[in-house]
Design a protein around this motif. Structure first.
Motif: not given
Ligand SMILES: [Zn+2]
Length: 338
Positions: A94-97, A100, A108-109
């Motif tokens: 997701d690029g946000t956790c 990441c 990535c979670r």
């Molecule tokens: Zn992630």
């Protein structure tokens, strides 16, 4: 489009036909016409039901190379254009956790693997986010291209995780396997001395300094080669079969790293020997996008050995071949020639 697809888990439920719809790419996706795909244990786990997959019906295939067919309108990677030869980083992220944000997209979670939590590449086309697409040199062969995202990246990441240093000794189990042969090549580049455990002397062609062909003699021969120090790093992607031998061969302040367990995953460990020798046990999985870039930059110096190639129609046979006793090199599917 033509694809290998199954509705219910089980190798016998896998069929190859034209029932799958050509994937639609969003504005941020790249549509790739698949050329060559690598066949890995993860694909077997996906088909057999050992790993839960989505969506159903499902198309497996985690190690993908191909040619860009179409680019979404909002794709930001301005170095990508239609007709480019590319490989696909097989992680959904997701690029946000927190993982990441730390650059650890493979952890990535909210992620997973392409070919497991999304449809994969045993098909004529696949659509993936632009951040998963890496351009490769025009003159790179497809066999190597289809071996970079999993077979090459995994051992590279493992050796990085184990902090292998110049002049250290690395003991590699499963050295004549696909990841083993890549590990040998990277270890040599990192300036380490490589001791390979393999019945196949050919591992010397990939850079092994020493070859041990008998599990019974590993500990004794490592002692001799390292003049009593024992190995600084042990790479065991074999699992339980090589576990005791791995643990008995590691020296003080050594690191035992693993990313596979084909012979079984349940091992015994003597905790006292672990802490008295200050040994570190490291589990390693996949690799980061940065490391895939590293691997790409070294790719013209890497050698890969292909054992068998199949057509897309023969996907079931290709997956069964993973467990052949005489397997000696990569199994690939030539999707474009199917
Ligand atoms: Zn992630």
């Amino acid at each position: 489009m033509k694809a290998a697809i199954f509705e219910k888990p089980g190798l016998d439920n896998l069929k190859v036909d034209d029932s799958a719809e050509k994937p639609k790419h969003t504005d941020h996706d790249v549509l790739v016409r698949v050329n060559t795909v690598g066949v890995n244990p993860i694909d077997h786990f996906a088909v057999s039901g050992a790993r839960q997959v989505k969506p159903l019906p499902h198309i497996p295939g985690a190690e993908i190379s191909g040619i860009i067919e179409k680019i979404g309108d909002h794709v930001e990677e301005d170095n990508l254009k239609e007709g480019d030869k590319v490989i696909i980083h097989n992680k959904v992220f997701d690029g946000t956790c927190d993982m990441c944000l730390d650059g650890l997209d493979m952890l990535c979670r909210n992620g997973g693997l392409i070919g497991v939590v999304t449809n994969g590449g045993f098909a004529e086309y696949i659509a993936v986010p632009d951040k998963n697409v890496f351009k490769i040199p025009d003159d790179m062969g497809w066999d190597l291209a289809a071996s970079l995202p999993v077979t090459t990246l995994t051992p590279y990441h493992a050796l990085k995780d184990a902090s292998l240093q110049v002049n250290e000794s690395l003991l590699v189990f499963g050295a004549s396997g696909n990841t083993g042969m890549m590990a040998i090549q990277f270890a040599r580049k990192m300036g380490a001395k490589v001791i390979a455990v393999s019945k196949n002397e050919q591992v010397k062609d990939f850079g092994a300094d020493y070859v041990i062909n008998d599990y019974e003699k590993v500990v004794e021969q490592v002692r001799e080669i390292t003049q009593g120090k024992m190995a600084d790093v042990v790479l065991n992607s074999v699992g339980v079969e090589a576990w005791q031998c791995s643990f008995d061969s590691i020296g003080v302040n050594g690191r035992v790293v693993t990313f596979g367990a084909l012979t079984g995953a349940d091992v015994k460990i003597n905790v006292q020997l672990l802490y008295l020798r200050q040994v570190k046990l490291i589990g390693s999985t996949g690799g980061t996008r940065k490391q895939l870039k590293d691997v790409l930059s070294m790719s013209n110096q890497l050698k890969i050995k292909v054992w068998k190639r199949f057509k897309l129609e023969e996907t079931k046979e290709a997956l069964q071949a993973l467990f052949a006793k005489d397997r000696d090199g990569r199994i690939l599917i030539d999707v474009d020639r199917s």
